[in-house]
Design an enzyme around this catalytic site. Structure first.
Site, mmCIF file in Angstrom:
data_model
loop_
_atom_site.group_PDB
_atom_site.id
_atom_site.type_symbol
_atom_site.label_atom_id
_atom_site.label_comp_id
_atom_site.label_asym_id
_atom_site.label_seq_id
_atom_site.Cartn_x
_atom_site.Cartn_y
_atom_site.Cartn_z
ATOM 1 N N CYS A 1 20.600 37.747 -21.629
ATOM 2 C CA CYS A 1 20.533 36.558 -20.767
ATOM 3 C C CYS A 1 20.313 36.952 -19.302
ATOM 4 C CB CYS A 1 21.781 35.695 -20.979
ATOM 5 S SG CYS A 1 21.578 34.018 -20.378
ATOM 6 N N TYR A 2 21.281 36.779 -18.417
ATOM 7 C CA TYR A 2 21.052 37.163 -17.017
ATOM 8 C C TYR A 2 20.641 38.631 -16.923
ATOM 9 C CZ TYR A 2 21.600 38.047 -12.055
ATOM 10 O OH TYR A 2 21.346 38.413 -10.758
ATOM 11 N N LYS B 1 43.454 43.493 -28.287
ATOM 12 C CA LYS B 1 44.610 43.152 -29.122
ATOM 13 C C LYS B 1 44.420 43.571 -30.583
ATOM 14 C CE LYS B 1 48.517 40.750 -29.034
ATOM 15 N NZ LYS B 1 49.468 40.826 -27.913
ATOM 16 N N GLY C 1 25.431 36.044 -16.982
ATOM 17 C CA GLY C 1 26.166 35.703 -15.762
ATOM 18 C C GLY C 1 25.700 34.347 -15.280
ATOM 19 N N HIS D 1 22.149 35.115 -27.220
ATOM 20 C CA HIS D 1 23.434 35.834 -27.173
ATOM 21 C C HIS D 1 23.768 36.467 -28.525
ATOM 22 C CE1 HIS D 1 24.815 34.727 -23.145
ATOM 23 N NE2 HIS D 1 24.026 33.681 -23.320
ATOM 24 N N SER E 1 60.147 44.492 -25.970
ATOM 25 C CA SER E 1 60.400 43.054 -26.135
ATOM 26 C C SER E 1 60.384 42.655 -27.608
ATOM 27 C CB SER E 1 59.300 42.274 -25.411
ATOM 28 O OG SER E 1 58.064 42.461 -26.084
ATOM 29 N N GLY E 2 59.883 43.538 -28.463
ATOM 30 C CA GLY E 2 59.715 43.156 -29.856
ATOM 31 C C GLY E 2 58.323 42.608 -30.105
ATOM 32 N N GLU F 1 26.154 38.417 -29.141
ATOM 33 C CA GLU F 1 27.598 38.670 -29.281
ATOM 34 C C GLU F 1 28.354 37.521 -29.924
ATOM 35 O OE1 GLU F 1 25.904 38.110 -26.575
ATOM 36 O OE2 GLU F 1 27.023 37.045 -25.021
ATOM 37 N N VAL G 1 54.057 42.750 -29.998
ATOM 38 C CA VAL G 1 53.174 43.770 -30.575
ATOM 39 C C VAL G 1 52.870 44.894 -29.584
ATOM 40 C CG1 VAL G 1 50.918 44.168 -31.646
ATOM 41 C CG2 VAL G 1 52.096 42.000 -31.998
ATOM 42 N N ASP G 2 52.507 44.530 -28.346
ATOM 43 C CA ASP G 2 52.028 45.552 -27.409
ATOM 44 C C ASP G 2 53.120 46.559 -27.047
ATOM 45 O OD1 ASP G 2 49.789 43.990 -27.544
ATOM 46 O OD2 ASP G 2 50.152 42.980 -25.646
ATOM 47 N N SER G 3 54.292 46.049 -26.680
ATOM 48 C CA SER G 3 55.336 47.003 -26.277
ATOM 49 C C SER G 3 55.808 47.806 -27.489
ATOM 50 C CB SER G 3 56.499 46.300 -25.577
ATOM 51 O OG SER G 3 57.253 45.531 -26.461
ATOM 52 N N SER G 4 55.803 47.202 -28.668
ATOM 53 C CA SER G 4 56.245 47.926 -29.867
ATOM 54 C C SER G 4 55.304 49.069 -30.199
ATOM 55 C CB SER G 4 56.302 46.990 -31.075
ATOM 56 O OG SER G 4 57.253 45.996 -30.854
#
Ligand code: XMP
Length: 536
Positions: A83-84, A372, A56, A171, A225-226, A173, A228-231
């Site tokens: 870290c923080y 995603k 942070g 870090h 909408s076509g 990550e 990725v998410d809505s499909s």
């Protein structure tokens, strides 16, 4: 999902918080990002398998700096402070955090010394790590031991194994810490005791059952909408409620070549979903006539989209069918970014809002816990074709963004045709490269098997510039087309793709020869930042 397998990523407002959560998910452990100020309250009724305290921007000495009570460290819940998060652990438990003259930033050598505990299992004793800090722990609290140092940091990692408390100043990550993922996995499996069985096949199965229990026998409405998410949300929900799902696909006339037909073919014919296509191109183009300001264009399209969707939803209600749920493809970054965490409030998300109150639709958001890449993997599990699952990002306002100045049918035609040629040629290039070398070009995701995973995003833009050219014996005064092709991991930063000249030459020749109204091609060689990916 087994709650005992949940890890909390306690958000102290650092820039890498979502990245930490993604890394945990990559280790097949389910985690949630919890803002630091909600941690104590949640820990009152729940016990996570472990907690990771993020970095942070604050210093522990600043007034109002994020803090947590000592008792939380003493409950026996494994904690990894980064870290923080590590400095807070030291500060709270009686060690000393200081602000040295020398600030470390970047890759530095890490020496482990006595760091041989379970968190360093199978990690070399001499390695490198990524540092980015001003403060650090000078003295660790009693009962702790230092497990690694760098040239300028006297406690790069430390632990109190009995209390299951671990701190790292670097870090783990970020990719620049080569053993970082291994260290996180050592914490998750070896110290928190997680099994690592969070898989997308599991997720899909559990989610379908959950939607069946919740919405089985009820009607669900979805704006498809076509993308990725809505499909993925629609196919998942279709598995659970079948024909009770009605999708409304608003074709605003700003889609790429053949895209509307493809959506209907795949979701209607392949998945047998109940889809209503609304051809609203004339309506959108009518509203856009004479408008050249990009923000204004976005507003008009967003507003009109909601109105068309509402009208169609209203028709379903007037038929007497109605619906009880509105399905949305909200994903985890939307949830975290819209204000549930400290690093938040980056942008507010407006999906389909503003439906009339008497419709009383409850929201169904089956993907709201997924990143995603996880959504894409669920899509693959559900058997959605790779070209849809790995579809490039495409702005909601569509080609209107890539058509600078006023949007007209003629300009849209030029963008669509030139874009189709560009996509055909880059896809073919990626394919040929794969045949020759077994590896496709660039590869934000090495080893991927779809061309679109290689050069991350590519499209043409019409910058609204006309210039003089010569074709045959004739002078022309036609449009220039810009080519954008970028490599990126998540769209936040990007670089221009080093496409070979002969590919660019072929694309240029084809567009000028095959698309009427174009006499000049430009290649955009700007990275992001300072540029953006889209022109607008
Ligand atoms: P920029 O142009 O900001 O774009 O560098 C970053 C990524 O976001 C996509 N983009 C959008 N996606 N709605 C979306 O769903 C939008 O309005 C929008 N605008 C940009 C863009 O294609 C790129 O991948």
């Amino acid at each position: 999902m087994d709650k005992r397998e949940t890890v909390w990523v306690i958000d102290f407002g650092g820039q890498y918080n979502q990245l930490i959560a993604r890394r945990v998910r990559e280790a097949k452990v389910y985690c949630e990002v919890v803002p630091w100020f909600r941690c104590e309250e949640r820990a009152g009724d729940e016990t996570p398998a472990g907690m990771i305290f993020t970095g942070g921007p604050a210093s522990v000495y600043e007034e109002g700096a994020p803090t947590l009570p000592r008792a939380l460290f003493e409950r026996g819940i494994p904690i990894l402070g980064i870290c923080y998060g590590a400095q807070l652990m030291v500060h709270t438990l009686g060690g000393k955090v200081v602000s040295p003259d020398y600030k470390e930033y970047g890759r530095v050598k890490l020496s482990r010394g006595s760091g041989d505990g379970p968190i360093f299992k199978d990690i070399p004793t001499e390695t490198v790590c990524w540092m980015s800090h001003t403060d650090y722990a000078e003295t660790v609290p009693s009962g702790f031991r230092v497990t690694s140092v760098t040239e300028n940091c006297p406690a790069a990692s430390f632990e109190n194994a009995e209390m299951k408390l671990y701190g790292v100043q670097f870090h783990p990550e970020v990719h620049h810490t080569p053993f970082g993922q291994k260290l996180l996995e050592n914490f998750l499996y070896g110290i928190c005791g997680c099994a690592g069985d969070w898989t997308m096949a599991n997720f899909a199965k559990v989610k379908i059952e959950e939607i069946q229990r919740l919405a089985g026998g009820k009607r669900v409405l979805c704006a498809l909408s076509g993308g990725v998410d809505s499909s993925v949300a629609a196919v998942l929900t279709h598995r659970a409620v079948g024909d009770n799902l009605t999708c409304i696909f608003v074709d605003h006339g700003l889609l790429r070549k053949d895209e509307g037909d493809n959506v209907m073919r795949v979701y209607g014919e392949q998945f047998h979903m109940n889809i209503k296509r609304v051809d609203a191109a004339d309506r959108f183009l009518g509203k856009l006539a004479g408008v050249d300001d990009p923000e204004q264009k976005r507003k008009i399209i967003g507003g009109e989209f909601i109105r068309v969707f509402e009208e169609e939803a209203r028709k379903l209600f007037d038929d007497g069918g109605g619906a009880e749920y509105l399905l949305q493809g909200t994903i985890y970054p939307d949830v975290v970014e819209s204000g549930s965490g400290e690093s938040a409030v980056i942008k507010s998300h407006h999906n389909v809002g503003g439906l009339p109150a008497d419709m009383k639709l409850s929201l169904l958001e089956p993907l709201r816990l997924l990143f995603k890449d996880e959504v894409r993997r669920v899509g693959e599990e559900l058997g959605i074709a790779p070209e849809l699952v790995w579809r490039q990002p495409f702005p909601g306002p569509g080609l209107a963004i890539r058509c600078l100045g006023e949007v007209t049918p003629e300009k849209l035609h030029i963008i669509r045709e030139s874009d189709a040629i560009l996509r055909e040629e880059i896809d073919a290039y990626n394919e040929s490269l794969f045949v020759k070398t077994g590896r496709r070009n660039y590869g934000a995701e090495p080893g991927g098997d779809a061309a679109e995973r290689a050069v991350w995003q590519y499209f043409t833009v019409l910058p609204n510039i006309r210039s003089v050219g010569v074709m045959g014996d004739f002078r022309t005064y036609d449009h220039a087309i810009g080519i954008r092709a970028v490599t990126s991991v998540d769209g936040m930063t990007s670089d221009w793709a080093r496409l070979p000249y002969d590919i660019l030459e072929k694309i240029s020749n084809r567009i000028v020869n095959e698309v009427d109204g174009v006499n000049r091609i430009m290649y955009d060689i700007t990275s992001k930042p300072p540029g953006t990916i889209e022109w607008e």
